[in-house]
Design an enzyme around this catalytic site. Structure first.
Site, mmCIF file in Angstrom:
data_model
loop_
_atom_site.group_PDB
_atom_site.id
_atom_site.type_symbol
_atom_site.label_atom_id
_atom_site.label_comp_id
_atom_site.label_asym_id
_atom_site.label_seq_id
_atom_site.Cartn_x
_atom_site.Cartn_y
_atom_site.Cartn_z
ATOM 1 N N LYS A 173 -11.626 -4.797 8.632
ATOM 2 C CA LYS A 173 -11.506 -5.525 7.021
ATOM 3 C C LYS A 173 -13.160 -6.314 7.506
ATOM 4 O O LYS A 173 -13.652 -6.490 8.444
ATOM 5 C CB LYS A 173 -10.421 -6.079 7.166
ATOM 6 C CG LYS A 173 -10.041 -6.476 8.650
ATOM 7 C CD LYS A 173 -8.069 -7.295 7.904
ATOM 8 C CE LYS A 173 -8.140 -8.030 9.314
ATOM 9 N NZ LYS A 173 -6.875 -8.909 9.216
ATOM 10 N N HIS A 183 -8.208 -0.897 -0.127
ATOM 11 C CA HIS A 183 -7.406 -2.267 0.318
ATOM 12 C C HIS A 183 -8.104 -4.194 0.062
ATOM 13 O O HIS A 183 -8.720 -3.967 0.961
ATOM 14 C CB HIS A 183 -6.308 -3.228 1.278
ATOM 15 C CG HIS A 183 -5.942 -1.888 1.732
ATOM 16 N ND1 HIS A 183 -4.250 -1.585 2.144
ATOM 17 C CD2 HIS A 183 -6.727 -0.329 2.623
ATOM 18 C CE1 HIS A 183 -4.375 -0.574 3.204
ATOM 19 N NE2 HIS A 183 -5.784 0.322 3.275
ATOM 20 N N GLN A 190 0.916 -11.243 -2.530
ATOM 21 C CA GLN A 190 -0.482 -10.133 -2.499
ATOM 22 C C GLN A 190 -1.411 -10.589 -3.871
ATOM 23 O O GLN A 190 -0.502 -9.616 -4.822
ATOM 24 C CB GLN A 190 -0.670 -9.193 -1.799
ATOM 25 C CG GLN A 190 -0.251 -10.244 -0.261
ATOM 26 C CD GLN A 190 -0.425 -8.912 0.802
ATOM 27 O OE1 GLN A 190 0.349 -7.823 0.559
ATOM 28 N NE2 GLN A 190 -0.387 -8.824 1.595
ATOM 29 N N ARG A 237 7.393 -10.273 5.425
ATOM 30 C CA ARG A 237 6.863 -10.026 7.460
ATOM 31 C C ARG A 237 7.929 -11.393 7.514
ATOM 32 O O ARG A 237 8.285 -12.771 7.141
ATOM 33 C CB ARG A 237 5.406 -10.556 7.191
ATOM 34 C CG ARG A 237 4.868 -9.204 6.143
ATOM 35 C CD ARG A 237 3.492 -9.751 6.463
ATOM 36 N NE ARG A 237 3.220 -9.025 5.558
ATOM 37 C CZ ARG A 237 1.403 -8.512 5.334
ATOM 38 N NH1 ARG A 237 0.715 -9.705 6.201
ATOM 39 N NH2 ARG A 237 0.958 -7.874 4.500
ATOM 40 N N ASP A 252 -2.904 -8.354 -4.540
ATOM 41 C CA ASP A 252 -3.049 -7.030 -4.418
ATOM 42 C C ASP A 252 -3.755 -6.034 -5.025
ATOM 43 O O ASP A 252 -3.209 -6.240 -6.031
ATOM 44 C CB ASP A 252 -1.950 -6.652 -3.191
ATOM 45 C CG ASP A 252 -1.699 -5.693 -2.173
ATOM 46 O OD1 ASP A 252 -3.409 -4.976 -1.587
ATOM 47 O OD2 ASP A 252 -0.927 -5.343 -1.315
ATOM 48 N N CYS A 257 0.680 -1.154 -0.017
ATOM 49 C CA CYS A 257 0.306 -0.523 0.107
ATOM 50 C C CYS A 257 0.811 1.444 0.140
ATOM 51 O O CYS A 257 0.430 2.063 -0.485
ATOM 52 C CB CYS A 257 -1.282 0.181 0.899
ATOM 53 S SG CYS A 257 -0.721 -0.343 3.075
ATOM 54 N N HIS A 278 -4.942 -1.526 -4.415
ATOM 55 C CA HIS A 278 -5.747 -0.039 -3.883
ATOM 56 C C HIS A 278 -6.523 0.409 -4.995
ATOM 57 O O HIS A 278 -6.390 0.497 -5.587
ATOM 58 C CB HIS A 278 -4.713 0.292 -3.168
ATOM 59 C CG HIS A 278 -3.579 -0.766 -1.855
ATOM 60 N ND1 HIS A 278 -2.452 -1.377 -2.807
ATOM 61 C CD2 HIS A 278 -4.070 -0.659 -0.602
ATOM 62 C CE1 HIS A 278 -2.432 -1.804 -1.812
ATOM 63 N NE2 HIS A 278 -3.108 -1.452 -0.998
#
Length: 646
Positions: free
Chosen positions: A472, A518, A384, A366, A386, A337, A388
RNA sequence: GCCAUUGUAGCUCAGGGGUAGAGCACUUCCUUGGUAAGGAAGAGGUCAUGAGUUCAAAUCUCAUCAAUGGCUCCA
C-alpha cells in the site's frame, strides 16, 4: 601532517591524531565549548576521537540534529548512572536517543518505580553532570565484554553482545557507569544543564510481547534551563490542541461507558463537520466516475473465510453473532472489500465495464486491544471512506494515479501540508504473514513503486508494513503531540480477486482476472476529523465549520434587526445564529471566540440605521462595517478560495 | 492484552476514617450594556462500580469498569 577540510571548503593542516575538538580549538575557544560531537567523512563520532587521515570534518553543536542526538544519547547514559546509584542492582536494556530526548529500558527487579521517583533521578543526574564526567571510549574483546556483564549479572547486555562480532565491540565509561555502546558521546557531561524525566512506561524487551517487560524511562535534557522551560511550555500548548480536549469543549463527540470502549458518539457539531467532509468527497468521487453502493454491517463468516480475513484475524475479532434457530454465524464487518467483491460478482462483467469504482462510507468494527484505544484516532467502530476499483491489469497505474490526485485534492482543500507518503511493502524475511503468490505481490509492489516514482512525491519505504493481501501507499500525518497516524491509503491487490474468483470477459472473449485497488483518502472519518481538529486547533475551515457566523445584538432593542440579518444570511446559505442572551457585548464576543466561530456580526443602533453589520473575525479582531451582501460575498469568496483545488 | 498513573457536580479541579467543596457552565431575577468574563440568588453529587476491613469508608484493601502515557498490535 593531514588535511582537514571544513564545511566551508577551507583546508587546515594538523598532526595526524588530531581530534575534532582540537580543530574546534584552533578556530575559537567559544566554538570548542559548544562542540558536542563531529561528523568525520559523513560519520558522526566523538569529538575526542583521533583522526589519522585527510578528512572532511563538520563540528556538531546543539544547533545540529546530530549534535542534539549525541547529547541525548549521552544523557541516557547519565540517567542510567543516576538510576544505578539510586537503585543498585538494576539491569539495563537499551538506551537510545529519540526525536525529542531519549529513553532507557531498565529492569528494576522488585522495586516498583513510579513518577514520584523522577525528581530524585533528575537531581542525581544534575549532580553527576556537574562533576564534568568524561565519556571514555574503550575497545573490548567479545570475551572481556561478556565477562564484564556476566559479573555484573546483566543478561540483557549479554544477549546484545552475543549478536555482535568480536573486534566491533566498544564500551563507554562515564563516572561509575560502563555501558556496551557504539557511541558517539559528548566529551564530558558539562553541556547537560537542564534535565527532565518525562514519563515511564512498560516496554517489552526487544519489542517482543512474549518477553519480559522492562520499565522505559523517558527523559530530555538541554544545555540551558530556559530551553527546557520552553520545551515544557510547548508541550502544554500542544495539549491544548488535543482533539479529545477540543472535542469535549466544542461538543464534537463523546464516549459513554454504557455504549462501550472505543465506540464514539458523534454530537451534532461533530456530525455536521463529518457530513460536510463526506459531501465534499462524494462530489469529488462522482466527478471521478465512482458509483455509490451500500452494504450491511454484518456478513456471513464464510465470506471472511473466502477473503482470508478469518484466518488472519478471526480469533482477534469481535466474535461472530449467531442466528437463534439455524446457528448461522455472522461477523461484524471489519472491512468492506468482501461485500464489494460480491457486488462485482452480481452480474457478468465485460472489459467495457472496467474500471468499475464502487464507493461506500462503510462503518466497520475491529476489536482493538483495550490499551490501544485513543480518542477518535484509534477506535473499535469507525467509518471508512472506502472504495474498491476493479480494473484490468493495464489500467492499474492510471487508476492509482487518479486516486492519488483525489488524496492530494483533499489535503489541499484542508491545507494539510505536513504529511509523509509511505510505501508499505512485504516483510523481506517473513512472508508467512501474507496471502497470495510471490508473482502477484511482485506485480503489485512494482506498480506502486513505479507510480510513486512518476508522481515525483517524496516517499519513504517501510518493509513489513503491507496489508496481508497487498502492498500500500499510506499518507501519514502527525498529531499535536507528534504521534504519527495513517490517514489515506491506496492498496493494490491481485489476491482478493483470485480468492473471490472475480472475472471479466476481455475483448478476446476470454475470461480474465481483474485487479483491485482498495482506497480511502480520508482513511477513517473518525481519525481524519481528529487530526483535522488538532491541525486547526478547532478552527475548522469556513466551509466545514458548524457555525460560520454569530450575530451579536448590542442590546435587546436590536433583536428585530438581528433577526433580519439572520434571515438574510440564511437565504444566502450561511450558517448563523443570534446570541440573544442578556449579556454584554464583550461577554458574547469572548464566548464566540472560545467557540471558534469564524465571524461575529455586531449589530446595534449604527448598523440598524445604515443597514450594515460590524464584522469581527475570530482570532483577528474588528474588520469594520459591511453591508450584508458584502459580508456574504466575503464568506463566499473565502470558501471558494479554499475549495479551489485545481 | 502488558507496565505505570488516574477516576469527587455538565467542565476544570481542591479535599480526605466522623453530615461533600471551589471556579466556570446551568436556572431565576436585576442590569440594556459597542469588540475577550456586569451583579445577586438558586439548583445540581450514592465521591466510577462491587465486595472487604471498621462503631463509622468518598477516604484504607481487593476486584471490576473506564480514562491517560507508553509497549505490543493495527485488515
Amino acid at each position: 601532517m593531514i588535511n582537514i577540510t571544513l564545511p566551508d571548503g577551507s583546508v587546515r593542516q594538523f598532526e595526524s591524531g588530531v581530534t575534532a575538538m582540537d580543530v574546534a580549538m584552533s578556530i575559537s575557544e567559544g566554538l570548542a565549548r559548544n562542540v558536542l560531537s563531529a561528523k568525520v567523512n559523513g560519520k558522526v563520532m566523538d569529538a575526542m576521537r583521533p583522526i589519522n587521515a585527510d578528512s572532511d570534518v563538520q563540528l556538531l553543536t546543539w544547533n545540529d540534529d546530530e549534535g542534539k542526538a549525541t547529547m541525548w544519547h549521552s544523557s541516557a547514559h547519565l540517567m542510567a548512572e543516576a538510576v544505578e546509584q539510586l537503585y543498585p542492582g538494576v539491569k539495563f536494556g537499551i538506551g537510545p536517543d529519540i526525536e525529542n530526548g531519549f529513553y532507557y529500558d531498565i529492569d528494576f527487579g522488585d522495586y516498583n518505580i513510579s513518577d514520584a521517583d523522577f525528581q530524585k533521578i533528575e537531581n542525581k543526574m544534575l549532580e553527576l553532570a556537574r562533576e564534568k564526567q568524561t565519556y571514555n571510549r574503550e575497545e573490548v574483546s567479545k570475551s572481556d565484554a561478556k565477562q564484564y556483564f556476566t559479573k555484573k549479572g546483566d543478561e540483557y547486555k549479554l544477549e546484545l553482545i552475543d549478536e555482535l562480532e568480536d573486534g566491533q565491540i566498544t564500551f563507554y565509561k562515564s563516572g561509575s557507569f560502563t555501558d556496551l555502546c557504539r557511541g558517539p558521546h559528548l566529551p564530558d557531561t558539562s553541556p547537560i544543564k537542564a534535565v527532565k524525566v518525562l514519563s515511564l512506561a512498560g516496554a517489552y524487551w526487544r519489542g517482543d510481547e512474549k518477553r519480559k517487560q522492562l520499565t522505559r524511562l523517558y527523559g530530555i535534557t538541554f544545555p540551558k534551563k530556559k530551553e527546557l522551560d520552553e520545551y515544557l511550555e510547548k508541550l502544554e500548548e500542544a495539549k491544548k490542541r488535543d482533539h479529545r480536549k477540543l472535542g469535549k469543549e466544542l461538543e464534537l463527540f463523546t464516549f459513554s461507558q454504557n455504549v462501550g470502549q472505543g465506540l464514539p458518539l458523534w454530537l451534532p457539531n461533530g456530525a455536521m463537520v463529518r457530513e460536510r467532509l463526506e459531501q465534499f468527497l462524494k462530489k469529488v468521487q462522482k466527478d471521478a466516475g465512482y458509483y455509490p453502493v451500500i452494504t450491511p454491517h454484518i456478513g456471513n463468516v464464510n465470506l471472511y473465510k473466502t477473503s482470508g480475513h478469518y484466518d488472519k484475524y478471526g480469533a482477534d475479532s469481535f466474535q461472530p453473532i449467531k442466528t437463534p434457530i439455524e446457528g448461522e454465524e455472522f461477523f461484524l464487518k471489519p472491512m468492506n472489500c468482501p461485500h464489494h467483491c460480491e457486488i462485482y460478482k452480481s452480474r457478468p462483467v465485460s472489459y467495457k465495464d472496467l474500471p468499475l469504482r464502487l464507493a461506500e462510507f462503510g462503518t466497520v468494527y475491529r476489536y482493538e486491544q483495550s490499551g490501544e484505544l485513543h480518542g477518535l484516532t484509534r477506535v473499535r467502530g469507525f467509518t471508512q471512506d472506502d472504495a474498491h476499483i476493479f480494473c484490468t491489469p493495464g489500467q492499474v497505474k492510471d487508476e492509482f494515479k487518479a486516486v492519488m490526485a483525489i488524496v492530494m485534492k483533499i489535503f489541499k482543500a484542508l491545507d494539510f501540508k505536513d504529511f509523509i507518503v509511505q510505501i508499505s511493502l512485504r516483510d523481506q524475511e517473513d512472508r508467512s504473514k501474507y496471502i497470495g503468490s510471490d508473482e502477484n505481490w511482485d506485480k503489485a509492489e512494482r506498480a506502486i513503486m513505479e507510480v510513486a516514482e512518476e508522481s515525483g512525491l517524496d516517499t519513504i519505504i517501510e518493509y513489513g508494513e503491507a496489508a496481508f493481501y497487498g502492498p500500500k501507499m499510506d499518507f501519514m500525518v502527525k498529531d499535536a503531540l507528534g504521534r504519527k497516524w495513517q490517514l489515506g491509503t491506496i492498496q493494490v491487490d491481485y489476491n482478493l480477486p483470485e480468492r473471490f474468483q472475480l472475472e471479466y470477459t476481455g475483448s478476446d472473449n476470454e475470461k480474465h482476472r481483474p485487479v483491485m485497488i482498495h482506497r480511502a483518502p480520508f482513511g477513517s472519518m473518525e481519525r481524519f476529523v481528529a487530526v483535522l481538529i488538532e491541525h486547526t486547533s478547532g478552527k475548522f475551515p469556513l466551509w466545514l465549520t458548524p457555525e460560520q457566523a454569530i450575530i451579536l445584538p448590542i442590546s435587546e432593542k436590536y433583536q428585530k434587526y438581528a433577526e433580519k440579518v439572520l434571515k438574510f444570511l440564511n437565504n444566502s446559505e450561511i450558517r448563523a445564529r443570534i446570541d440573544d442572551r442578556s449579556e454584554k457585548t464583550g461577554r458574547k464576543i469572548r464566548d464566540a471566540e472560545l467557540k471558534r466561530i469564524p465571524f461575529m456580526l455586531i449589530v446595534g443602533e449604527k448598523e440598524e440605521e445604515n443597514n450594515t453589520v460590524s464584522v469581527r473575525k475570530q482570532g483577528e479582531g474588528d474588520l469594520g462595517s459591511f453591508e450584508m451582501q458584502q459580508f456574504v460575498e466575503l464568506i463566499e469568496k473565502e470558501i471558494e478560495t479554499a475549495l479551489d483545488t485545481n
